[in-house]
Design an enzyme around this catalytic site. Structure first.
Site, PDB file in Angstrom:
ATOM      1  N   GLU A  50       0.827  -1.200   0.000  1.00  0.00           N
ATOM      2  CA  GLU A  50       0.000   0.000   0.000  1.00  0.00           C
ATOM      3  C   GLU A  50       0.865   1.255   0.000  1.00  0.00           C
ATOM      4  OE1 GLU A  50      -4.071  -1.311   2.199  1.00  0.00           O
ATOM      5  OE2 GLU A  50      -2.414  -0.939   3.543  1.00  0.00           O
TER       6      GLU A  50
ATOM      7  N   CYS B 275       3.610   8.504   1.260  1.00  0.00           N
ATOM      8  CA  CYS B 275       4.158   7.496   2.157  1.00  0.00           C
ATOM      9  C   CYS B 275       4.243   6.205   1.342  1.00  0.00           C
ATOM     10  CB  CYS B 275       3.199   7.356   3.341  1.00  0.00           C
ATOM     11  SG  CYS B 275       3.685   6.080   4.493  1.00  0.00           S
TER      12      CYS B 275
ATOM     13  N   CYS C 208       6.752  -7.071   6.436  1.00  0.00           N
ATOM     14  CA  CYS C 208       7.895  -6.560   7.192  1.00  0.00           C
ATOM     15  C   CYS C 208       8.367  -7.655   8.134  1.00  0.00           C
ATOM     16  CB  CYS C 208       7.493  -5.321   7.996  1.00  0.00           C
ATOM     17  SG  CYS C 208       8.876  -4.509   8.843  1.00  0.00           S
TER      18      CYS C 208
ATOM     19  N   CYS D 291       7.208  -5.576  15.078  1.00  0.00           N
ATOM     20  CA  CYS D 291       6.807  -4.714  16.196  1.00  0.00           C
ATOM     21  C   CYS D 291       5.343  -5.032  16.528  1.00  0.00           C
ATOM     22  CB  CYS D 291       6.966  -3.246  15.824  1.00  0.00           C
ATOM     23  SG  CYS D 291       8.662  -2.833  15.328  1.00  0.00           S
TER      24      CYS D 291
ATOM     25  N   CYS E  62       2.264  -2.797  15.397  1.00  0.00           N
ATOM     26  CA  CYS E  62       2.169  -2.380  13.988  1.00  0.00           C
ATOM     27  C   CYS E  62       1.511  -3.483  13.170  1.00  0.00           C
ATOM     28  CB  CYS E  62       3.563  -2.082  13.453  1.00  0.00           C
ATOM     29  SG  CYS E  62       3.593  -1.712  11.683  1.00  0.00           S
TER      30      CYS E  62
ATOM     31  N   CYS F 203      -0.096   5.609  10.243  1.00  0.00           N
ATOM     32  CA  CYS F 203       1.117   4.907  10.674  1.00  0.00           C
ATOM     33  C   CYS F 203       0.770   3.581  11.321  1.00  0.00           C
ATOM     34  CB  CYS F 203       1.876   5.709  11.713  1.00  0.00           C
ATOM     35  SG  CYS F 203       2.289   7.337  11.199  1.00  0.00           S
TER      36      CYS F 203
HETATM   37  N1  SAH Z   1       9.961  -0.024   9.498  1.00  0.00           N
HETATM   38  C1  SAH Z   1      10.184   1.408   9.479  1.00  0.00           C
HETATM   39  C2  SAH Z   1       9.260   2.101   8.507  1.00  0.00           C
HETATM   40  C3  SAH Z   1       7.798   2.091   8.910  1.00  0.00           C
HETATM   41  S1  SAH Z   1       7.451   3.679   9.461  1.00  0.00           S
HETATM   42  C4  SAH Z   1      10.046   1.945  10.879  1.00  0.00           C
HETATM   43  O1  SAH Z   1       9.536   1.242  11.730  1.00  0.00           O
HETATM   44  O2  SAH Z   1      10.482   3.057  11.140  1.00  0.00           O
HETATM   45  C5  SAH Z   1       5.980   3.555  10.310  1.00  0.00           C
HETATM   46  C6  SAH Z   1       6.033   4.359  11.581  1.00  0.00           C
HETATM   47  O3  SAH Z   1       4.788   4.215  12.262  1.00  0.00           O
HETATM   48  C7  SAH Z   1       7.098   3.836  12.512  1.00  0.00           C
HETATM   49  O4  SAH Z   1       7.622   4.874  13.289  1.00  0.00           O
HETATM   50  C8  SAH Z   1       6.280   2.888  13.348  1.00  0.00           C
HETATM   51  O5  SAH Z   1       6.912   2.558  14.556  1.00  0.00           O
HETATM   52  C9  SAH Z   1       5.007   3.682  13.540  1.00  0.00           C
HETATM   53  N2  SAH Z   1       3.864   2.847  13.920  1.00  0.00           N
HETATM   54  C10 SAH Z   1       3.717   1.529  13.717  1.00  0.00           C
HETATM   55  N3  SAH Z   1       2.543   1.104  14.192  1.00  0.00           N
HETATM   56  C11 SAH Z   1       1.922   2.195  14.699  1.00  0.00           C
HETATM   57  C12 SAH Z   1       0.664   2.398  15.316  1.00  0.00           C
HETATM   58  N4  SAH Z   1      -0.178   1.392  15.508  1.00  0.00           N
HETATM   59  N5  SAH Z   1       0.350   3.647  15.691  1.00  0.00           N
HETATM   60  C13 SAH Z   1       1.203   4.672  15.473  1.00  0.00           C
HETATM   61  N6  SAH Z   1       2.403   4.533  14.902  1.00  0.00           N
HETATM   62  C14 SAH Z   1       2.758   3.302  14.529  1.00  0.00           C
END
Ligand code: SAH
Length: 366
Positions: free
Chosen positions: A108, A121, A128, A132, A135, A359
């Site tokens: 996406e 974005c 991935c 985490c 996420c 995000c």
């Molecule tokens: N893998 C990279 C790129 C993804 S960026 C990274 O983690 O930085 C996506 C961003 O959104 C990251 O900062 C991630 O930690 C954050 N994120 C992931 N899940 C989220 C959520 N449920 N709510 C808010 N931010 C989130």
């Protein structure tokens, strides 16, 4: 392929590669590819202008190419991304597109138009491997790395829609790119760097965007941050920290079991020193998990007096997660604590939550 809690996947499963596309190649290789197809090298410059300046891949429109050349050269524009679904919100100024790649993998991207800029974005991997737990992308595991051209095409297709006036607000251009879609960009290093070069190389070699408008976000792959600093590409580095202490970060960002908070922050400061670019620390505020004042205080002490900006992100809901965003008063207290230490901080106004486009919500399901 889903993962056990804490499991990390660095190496993408071996899969057939997408077809070679003009956007995969630096200029010299484009010339070689054109010659290989039986055409004069200068055709590569014409193709580059069509693609990166006029945003077209339709050889029928390339009237400066002889009929016979068009057919042959169309091999450099294989279709890479097929739109499957498009959702929009904010009166059409936030649009999430689900793409199918040649092998069925789904990714996406999200386009966000603001009064003064347009941010896209983009995804760098299908799925991935960084796992985490808060996420949505992390929950499905890693399907495969994306190619340089698959990454660039997300931007070019968005730019084309903007140029054609398809996004409310009149014809426009993409000004900012954030590698904050699906995937861990630094785990697909080579293809991502190729994509960044296509974005910032001057037109018609590339899209001619400012490197300052490009943000690469990472969970903190320390060796790759060091390598990125040496590329001579002053892109903004965003570090997804989410906790200032190893005990909690080990569980929120499992890569922390390899590279600890102190190490990843050192890598970030070295990046800032070398590029003179302010590093952005991303911190999703999760109710009663990482939003205590003492953690704000600890974070403040760790990042004060550095070339840094802290970006707090109210947690966006994801399927099956028991976690939610912090209470407003806790968020305010967290901000105040950081300000007390003189740390520049903003709370991100997250867009696209209604369409699971914010995000951490990109799951690429049909
Ligand atoms: N893998 C990279 C790129 C993804 S960026 C990274 O983690 O930085 C996506 C961003 O959104 C990251 O900062 C991630 O930690 C954050 N994120 C992931 N899940 C989220 C959520 N449920 N709510 C808010 N931010 C989130």
């Amino acid at each position: 392929m889903s993962q056990q809690p804490g499991q990390l996947t660095f190496v993408a499963p071996r899969r057939a590669k997408p077809a070679r596309h003009l956007a995969d190649l630096p200029m010299a290789e484009r010339r070689a590819a054109v010659v290989e197809l039986g055409e004069k090298a200068f055709r590569a410059d014409q193709l580059s202008r069509h693609y990166f300046t006029h945003l077209t891949t339709d050889v029928a429109q390339m009237s400066d190419l002889p009929e016979a050349a068009r057919e042959k050269l169309s091999a450099l524009f294989p279709p890479l991304l097929t739109p499957v679904k498009e959702l929009s919100t904010d009166e059409g100024t936030t649009r999430k597109t689900l793409w199918r790649l040649f092998d069925g993998a789904l990714v996406e991207s999200v386009l966000m138009r603001y009064p003064d800029r347009v941010t896209m974005c983009v995804s760098s991997q299908a799925g991935c491997g960084m796992n985490c737990p808060f996420c949505a992308t992390g929950q499905a595991g890693l399907t495969r790395n994306m190619s340089t051209a698959e990454i660039v095409e997300q931007v070019v297709i968005g730019a084309r829609a903007l140029a054609a006036g398809e996004v409310p607000g009149g014809p426009g251009r993409v000004s900012n790119i954030v590698f904050m879609g699906m995937g861990e960009p630094l785990a697909n290093y080579k293809q991502v760097i190729g994509a960044v070069r296509r974005l910032v190389d001057p037109a018609p070699e590339g899209l001619g965007m400012s490197a300052r408008g490009v943000t690469v976000s990472t969970v903190g792959l320390v060796p790759a941050i060091g390598k990125l600093a040496d590329e001579g590409l002053p892109v903004t580095l965003a570090l997804s920290l989410h906790a200032p202490d190893d005990e909690l970060r080990d569980t929120l960002v499992p890569i922390n079991t390899r590279w600890k908070v102190a190490e990843v922050l050192d890598a970030a400061w070295a990046y800032a020193a070398k590029t003179k670019r302010r590093v952005s620390i991303e911190y999703a505020l999760i109710k009663d998990i990482n939003d205590q004042e003492w953690r704000a205080d600890l974070l403040g002490k760790m990042v004060k007096n550095k070339l840094v900006h802290v970006n707090l992100i109210p947690l966006n809901p994801t399927p099956g997660s028991k976690w939610t965003a912090s209470r407003p008063e806790d968020e305010r207290a967290f901000v105040r604590r950081l300000q007390f230490h003189g740390v520049p901080v903003t709370v991100r106004d997250t867009r696209g939550r209604e369409i699971d486009g914010a995000c951490g919500q990109l799951a690429a399901t049909e």
